[in-house]
Design a protein around this motif. Structure first.
Motif, PDB file in Angstrom:
ATOM      1  N   GLU A 144       0.819  -1.204   0.000  1.00  0.00           N
ATOM      2  CA  GLU A 144       0.000   0.000   0.000  1.00  0.00           C
ATOM      3  C   GLU A 144       0.857   1.260   0.000  1.00  0.00           C
ATOM      4  OE1 GLU A 144      -3.247  -0.108  -0.248  1.00  0.00           O
ATOM      5  OE2 GLU A 144      -3.378  -2.282  -0.108  1.00  0.00           O
ATOM      6  N   ARG A 145       0.517   2.173  -0.923  1.00  0.00           N
ATOM      7  CA  ARG A 145       1.157   3.486  -0.913  1.00  0.00           C
ATOM      8  C   ARG A 145       0.438   4.402   0.058  1.00  0.00           C
ATOM      9  NH1 ARG A 145       0.370   8.348  -3.820  1.00  0.00           N
ATOM     10  NH2 ARG A 145       2.297   9.562  -3.987  1.00  0.00           N
ATOM     11  N   VAL A 146      -0.885   4.353   0.055  1.00  0.00           N
ATOM     12  CA  VAL A 146      -1.716   5.111   1.003  1.00  0.00           C
ATOM     13  C   VAL A 146      -2.714   4.141   1.610  1.00  0.00           C
ATOM     14  CG1 VAL A 146      -3.307   7.026   1.327  1.00  0.00           C
ATOM     15  CG2 VAL A 146      -1.503   7.202  -0.397  1.00  0.00           C
ATOM     16  N   GLN A 147      -2.846   4.159   2.915  1.00  0.00           N
ATOM     17  CA  GLN A 147      -3.801   3.273   3.563  1.00  0.00           C
ATOM     18  C   GLN A 147      -4.408   3.961   4.781  1.00  0.00           C
ATOM     19  OE1 GLN A 147      -2.035  -0.134   5.543  1.00  0.00           O
ATOM     20  NE2 GLN A 147      -0.004   0.802   5.531  1.00  0.00           N
ATOM     21  N   ASN A 148      -5.698   3.703   4.979  1.00  0.00           N
ATOM     22  CA  ASN A 148      -6.424   4.199   6.150  1.00  0.00           C
ATOM     23  C   ASN A 148      -6.315   5.712   6.336  1.00  0.00           C
ATOM     24  OD1 ASN A 148      -7.009   1.495   6.718  1.00  0.00           O
ATOM     25  ND2 ASN A 148      -5.170   1.272   7.988  1.00  0.00           N
ATOM     26  N   SER A 149      -6.405   6.438   5.212  1.00  0.00           N
ATOM     27  CA  SER A 149      -6.338   7.895   5.295  1.00  0.00           C
ATOM     28  C   SER A 149      -7.723   8.488   5.101  1.00  0.00           C
ATOM     29  CB  SER A 149      -5.386   8.444   4.222  1.00  0.00           C
ATOM     30  OG  SER A 149      -5.465   9.852   4.157  1.00  0.00           O
ATOM     31  N   TRP A 150      -8.100   9.469   5.949  1.00  0.00           N
ATOM     32  CA  TRP A 150      -9.400  10.114   5.807  1.00  0.00           C
ATOM     33  C   TRP A 150      -9.432  11.047   4.592  1.00  0.00           C
ATOM     34  CZ3 TRP A 150      -9.685  15.408   5.761  1.00  0.00           C
ATOM     35  CH2 TRP A 150      -8.570  16.105   6.218  1.00  0.00           C
ATOM     36  N   ALA A 151      -8.235  11.493   4.162  1.00  0.00           N
ATOM     37  CA  ALA A 151      -8.180  12.479   3.092  1.00  0.00           C
ATOM     38  C   ALA A 151      -7.926  11.867   1.725  1.00  0.00           C
ATOM     39  CB  ALA A 151      -7.098  13.515   3.398  1.00  0.00           C
ATOM     40  N   HIS A 152      -7.657  10.581   1.686  1.00  0.00           N
ATOM     41  CA  HIS A 152      -7.266   9.968   0.414  1.00  0.00           C
ATOM     42  C   HIS A 152      -7.657   8.503   0.439  1.00  0.00           C
ATOM     43  CE1 HIS A 152      -4.847   8.716  -2.995  1.00  0.00           C
ATOM     44  NE2 HIS A 152      -4.485   9.973  -3.225  1.00  0.00           N
ATOM     45  N   GLY A 153      -8.198   8.015  -0.664  1.00  0.00           N
ATOM     46  CA  GLY A 153      -8.541   6.605  -0.732  1.00  0.00           C
ATOM     47  C   GLY A 153      -7.307   5.728  -0.736  1.00  0.00           C
ATOM     48  N   ASP A 154      -7.442   4.456  -0.331  1.00  0.00           N
ATOM     49  CA  ASP A 154      -6.318   3.529  -0.346  1.00  0.00           C
ATOM     50  C   ASP A 154      -5.750   3.423  -1.754  1.00  0.00           C
ATOM     51  OD1 ASP A 154      -6.844   3.178   2.273  1.00  0.00           O
ATOM     52  OD2 ASP A 154      -7.499   1.087   2.126  1.00  0.00           O
TER      53      ASP A 154
END
Length: 823
Positions: free
Chosen positions: A624-634
Motif C-alpha cells: 500500500e502506498r496510502v492506507q487508512n487515510s481520511w483524506a485519500h482513498g487507499d
C-alpha cells in the motif's frame, strides 16, 4: 562460554567477587557478559523451614484433607490444611511459609494465606518434588523430629549450595582460554600484576603414566600434519552408572546435561583443561584395534542421531576392520559410545588438524564442544595430562576399575614452543610508554612465556605451544599490555589533526549519505542483508546465471554457499518476513556489493582477474502506498512511483536525464520488460521492473513487488564528472505547447522525448506526458500520447514565429522517425 566461579577459584585463589572477576577478565581481553547465580536447587529453598506437626485432625468437610498445627520454632504454631495421606503428628516436616516462592521447572507460584473447605491455612507442607530435592510425590517429606532442628532453614538442612556462572565471549584466536584452567591462568596474571607478587595456579594431581604395552593396537594411516598426536589407554572393570551429585552439579552449572559417569568425566575434563576426549566401548572396537584414516564414501550415524556421508576430506577413527567409529575432532558415532552394558573402554585424547576439523564440521553441518576447540588449534602437548586426569576420575568413580597395560602414544614430530625475540625498545615505541622490566618479567612468567636469553634490550622467548595466537613480537607485546592494563596508557595531551582535502572516496560517501537521507525522507527504510546467498536462488535464471556465481570454498552452510550476484533476493526475504507480521506497506533500500565471476576468464588461485565486485543500490516497493487515510482513498504502489524515485536520485546528483538513454529489455527476473537507463556508450546505470511471479511464489509473497537495481559505482562516476553551476533565475517566461500524437502501440514515451530533445537542444526545457489512450476510435495497433513541451529562451521573450518553427521541426522529426501523426 560458561565459566563456573567456584570451579575457577579451585585453580587460582582469589577473594574477588563474581562481578569483580568479570570486570577483571574483561579488562584483560576475555570479555564477560552476564554473571548469573545458579543454585543447586532452584529458588534456594528460601522461605522453607523445618517444623514439627503438633496435632493432626481430619477435616470436617473433606474425607482426605487434614487440619494440622505445626511448630516452626518461632511464634505461635501455624494452622495448615494438608492433603497428603502420610501426614501425622510428632513428625518433622518441611514447611513453606506465607510468601515463599516454589519453583516447578520454568514456572513458579507463591504461597498465600487461604481457606480450604472453610478452614484457614497459613502455609504448606511440602513433598520432595514440590521443593526439588527428590522425585517422590506420593506424600510430604517426613523427618525424625529428634534428628533435626525445629526452625532451621530448609536450605541448611538439605545443604543447598550456589555458584555463579560467568558468560565469557572467547575470540577465535584465544583457544587457550576455552577452559576453566586457561581462564584461571589469565586471571592469575591479572592478580599478580595488581599485587606485585607471583600468583600460582593449581591443577589437580593425576595418575602417573602407566607403563607397558597397550592391549589395543592403533595404526595411523594419514599424514602427521592431519593427526599430530594420538594417545589412549584401556580401562577395564567399569560399571557405567549415573554420576555422583558433585559431578552432575558441575555439568548442570555449565549448561550441560549429565549422561553417565564415563561420558560426564570426559565432558568435565574438556571444560576443565580444554582438551576433548572420547571413550570407545571396547566391545565395539574389536580385537584389531583402532585405525585413523580418511573417509571412503561410507555413511555413519553420529551421537546426535544425524546421518552423514564421509568423503576423502574427512578424518575419522575406525575399528581395525574398517567400521567408522568417530569423526575425528567433531563427534563420535552412535555405535561407539558407552552404555550401561559397557565394562571396558578405550579412552582417547588426540590432536587433529584444525583446518581438517573445521572443513568437515562445516560440510556436515555439525558443531560440538570438541570441534569448537579443535577448529581453533590445540596444543599436542596437552593430551597426556587430560588423558591421565580423566583416567584418575574414572578410577575414583568406579572403584573396581583398572588400567590394563600402558598407553598408546603416536607423536612423530613433537611440537616445540614458539621462538620469539622481543625488543624492549620496539615495545616502548609501539605502546607509547615504558613498562618496568620487573613488570614485564612477572607478566611473561605468569603467562608461562620463558625468557631464555637477554642481549641488551633483546629478549629471547619461548612461548608455550597452546598460545597459537602468540607467534610474533607484536603478539607478545599485545599480551604484555593487556595484562599490564590498557587503561594505564596515558594520553599525551597532544591532538593530531588531519587537514587533507576531501578525496574521491569522501565525496562518494557524502553522495551516498545524501541519497540515503532522500530515500528515508521519501518513506523508505534501509535494510542490511547477508552478502552470502544460496546457489538455489539462481537456478534456471538466465539473467543471473549460475556459472557466474562466486563459490565459497568453506561455506558455513548449504544455504550460504555463494556470494550474492544481485541484491534482489535479500529484499524479497525482507518483504516476506514483514508480510508474515501483518505489515502492508513495504518501501526498502539497501547499499551493498554484488559479486560476479567471468566464466571466460581463467579461474586460478593466483589471479582475481575473473572476479568483479560492484557497489550497488537496491530499491523495493510493494503493498500500500496510502492506507487508512481520511483524506485519500487507499492506493497501491506502482512501477511509475519507483521510476520517479530513481529519477529523483539522478536529479539529486545533478545528472541530466537527457545524458542517459532509456530502453526496455527482457529479463527473466521480471514479469514484463524492464526499464533500463544506460549511458550513451551502452553501460547500464539502472534497471527497474516488476518481479516475476515465480520468484514471488518462492518467498510466499502474494502481491506485486517492484525492484530497481542501481549501479552505484557507475552512477557515482557520472556524478563525479558532473559540474554543478549556479545561474540566475530566468527573467523570461516558459512557453507550453501541447501535442496529441497518434503512434504505433510499441512506441515508448522515451523515444518521443529523445527525438524532441535531439531536434531542439537549446530551448527545449522539458517534455511531459499527461494522457495515454488506446482503444475505441483509434486504428488497430495504434495509441495516442498527449504531451506538453516546455520552451524557454533565457535572453528574450520567444516570438510566436520562433515557437512555431520549433514545433514544426519537432512534428516533422516525430513523423519521419516514429510515424507520429497529429490527432
Amino acid at each position: 562460554m560458561n565459566i563456573s566461579y567456584d570451579l575457577l577459584r579451585s585453580y587460582v585463589p582469589t577473594d574477588l567477587t563474581p562481578e569483580e572477576v568479570a570486570e577483571a577478565l574483561t579488562s584483560i581481553g576475555l570479555e564477560t557478559g552476564s554473571v548469573e547465580e545458579v543454585e543447586s536447587i532452584p529458588g534456594g529453598l528460601r522461605g522453607l523451614v523445618i517444623g514439627r506437626v503438633l496435632t493432626c485432625e481430619e477435616h470436617t468437610n473433606s474425607d482426605h484433607l487434614h487440619v494440622t498445627t505445626v511448630d516452626i520454632g518461632q511464634g505461635e504454631p501455624l494452622q495448615i490444611v494438608c492433603g497428603a495421606p502420610n501426614v501425622q503428628a510428632g513428625k518433622a516436616v518441611v514447611v513453606a511459609t506465607i510468601g515463599t516462592v516454589l519453583h516447578s521447572g520454568e514456572e513458579s507460584f507463591t504461597i498465600k494465606k487461604g481457606k480450604i473447605r472453610g478452614v484457614e491455612s497459613y502455609g504448606m507442607l511440602c513433598s520432595e518434588v514440590e521443593i526439588g530435592v527428590g522425585h517422590d510425590n506420593s506424600g510430604i517429606i517426613l523427618l525424625d523430629a529428634d534428628e533435626v532442628i525445629i526452625g532451621q532453614p530448609a536450605a541448611e538442612h538439605f545443604g543447598v549450595t550456589s555458584d555463579y556462572v560467568l558468560e565469557v565471549d572467547i575470540t577465535p584466536n584465544r583457544v587457550d582460554a576455552t577452559s576453566h584452567y586457561g581462564v584461571a591462568r589469565d586471571l592469575a596474571a591479572y592478580l599478580a600484576q595488581r599485587t606485585g607478587e607471583r600468583v600460582h595456579t593449581h591443577l589437580p594431581e593425576v595418575l602417573s603414566r602407566p607403563e607397558g604395552t597397550c592391549p589395543v593396537p592403533v595404526s595411523v594411516d594419514v599424514a602427521p600434519e592431519l593427526c599430530p598426536r594420538f594417545q589412549g589407554l584401556v580401562i577395564r572393570g567399569l560399571k557405567v552408572t549415573e554420576s555422583p551429585e558433585w559431578l552432575r552439579r558441575r555439568l548442570e552449572t555449565l549448561g550441560l546435561k549429565p549422561i553417565n559417569n564415563v561420558v560426564d568425566v570426559t565432558n568435565f575434563v574438556l571444560h576443565e583443561i580444554g582438551q576433548p576426549l572420547h571413550a570407545y566401548d571396547l566391545a565395539k572396537v574389536g580385537t584389531q584395534g583402532l585405525r585413523i584414516r580418511v573417509g571412503q564414501g561410507e555413511e555413519m550415524t553420529l551421537l546426535d542421531q544425524s546421518k552423514v556421508k564421509l568423503t576423502e576430506q574427512d578424518l575419522l577413527i575406525a575399528s581395525g576392520d574398517g567400521a567408522p567409529l568417530c569423526i575425528a575432532g567433531v563427534m563420535g558415532g552412535l555405535d561407539s559410545g558407552t552404555t550401561e552394558q559397557t565394562t571396558e573402554i578405550f579412552l582417547e585424547a588426540a590432536n587433529f588438524n584444525a583446518s581438517s576439523v573445521r572443513r568437515t564440521a562445516r560440510r556436515i553441518g555439525v558443531s560440538s564442544d570438541s570441534s569448537f576447540r579443535f577448529e581453533r588449534g590445540l596444543d599436542p602437548n596437552a593430551t597426556e595430562w587430560a588423558l591421565l586426569r580423566a583416567s584418575t576420575l574414572i578410577l575414583e568413580l568406579c572403584p573396581d576399575s583398572y588400567i590394563d597395560g600402558g598407553m598408546v602414544d603416536y607423536y612423530p614430530e613433537p611440537a616445540q614452543p614458539y621462538s620469539v625475540t622481543l625488543s624492549l625498545g620496539r615495545m616502548h615505541q609501539l605502546l607509547g610508554l615504558e613498562i618496568p622490566e620487573e613488570d614485564i618479567e612477572r607478566i611473561l612468567s605468569q603467562l608461562e612465556i620463558r625468557i631464555t636469553d637477554r642481549q641488551g634490550d633483546q629478549w629471547h622467548l619461548l612461548v608455550p605451544r597452546y598460545r597459537v595466537d602468540v607467534t610474533r613480537e607484536v603478539d607478545v607485546i599485545e599480551d604484555i599490555l593487556r595484562i599490564y592494563g590498557y587503561n594505564r596508557v596515558e594520553l599525551s595531551g597532544y591532538i593530531h589533526a588531519n587537514l587533507s582535502p576531501k578525496g574521491a572516496a569522501d565525496r562518494s560517501y557524502s553522495r551516498r549519505l545524501l541519497l540515503s537521507e532522500q530515500l528515508t525522507g521519501a518513506g523508505f527504510n534501509e535494510i542490511l542483508c547477508n552478502s552470502l546467498s544460496s546457489e538455489s536462488y539462481y537456478e534456471g535464471l538466465s539473467s543471473l546465471p549460475q556459472d557466474r556465481l562466486v563459490q565459497l570454498q568453506n561455506p558455513l552452510s548449504g544455504e550460504l554457499n555463494v556470494l550474492r550476484q544481485s541484491l534482489l533476493f535479500g529484499g524479497l526475504a525482507t518483504i516476506s518476513r514483514n508480510l508474515r507480521r501483518q505489515q502492508k506497506s513495504h518501501y526498502y533500500y539497501e547499499w551493498g556489493n554484488c559479486y560476479e565471476l567471468d566464466s571466460k576468464m581463467p579461474n586460478t588461485a593466483t589471479t582475481l582477474a575473473g572476479y568483479r565486485e560492484t557497489a550497488t543500490l537496491g530499491l523495493w516497493i510493494a503493498g500500500e502506498r496510502v492506507q487508512n487515510s481520511w483524506a485519500h482513498g487507499d492506493e497501491t504502489v506502482s512501477p511509475f512511483e519507483l521510476k520517479a524515485h530513481v529519477q529523483h536520485l539522478f536529479d539529486r546528483l545533478g545528472i541530466n536525464l537527457g545524458s542517459l538513454a532509456t530502453t526496455t529489455c527482457e529479463r527473466d527476473i521480471f514479469a514484463s520488460p524492464a526499464l533500463v537507463w544506460t549511458t550513451h556508450d551502452g553501460r547500464e546505470v539502472a534497471c527497474l521492473g516488476q518481479v516475476s511471479s515465480q520468484l514471488l511464489d518462492r518467498w510466499e509473497i502474494d502481491l506485486p513487488v517492484y525492484f530497481a537495481s542501481v549501479n552505484w559505482a557507475l552512477l557515482n562516476t557520472l556524478a563525479e564528472r558532473t559540474k554543478i553551476t549556479i545561474k540566475e533565475l530566468p527573467k523570461y517566461p516558459v512557453v507550453k505547447r501541447d501535442l496529441s500524437l497518434l503512434l504505433d502501440s510499441r512506441t515508448t514515451f522515451a523515444e518521443v522525448v529523445e527525438i524532441a530533445r535531439r531536434t531542439e537542444k537549446k530551448l527545449l526545457r522539458d517534455v511531459t506526458l499527461f494522457d495515454v489512450y488506446e482503444g475505441k476510435n483509434l486504428p488497430r495497433g495504434k495509441k495516442s500520447y498527449a504531451i506538453t513541451l516546455y520552451l524557454q529562451d533565457t535572453e528574450r521573450t520567444m516570438s510566436e514565429g520562433q515557437i512555431e518553427t520549433i514545433m514544426t521541426k519537432i512534428q516533422k522529426n516525430l513523423l519521419e522517425s516514429l510515424g507520429a501523426e497529429l490527432r
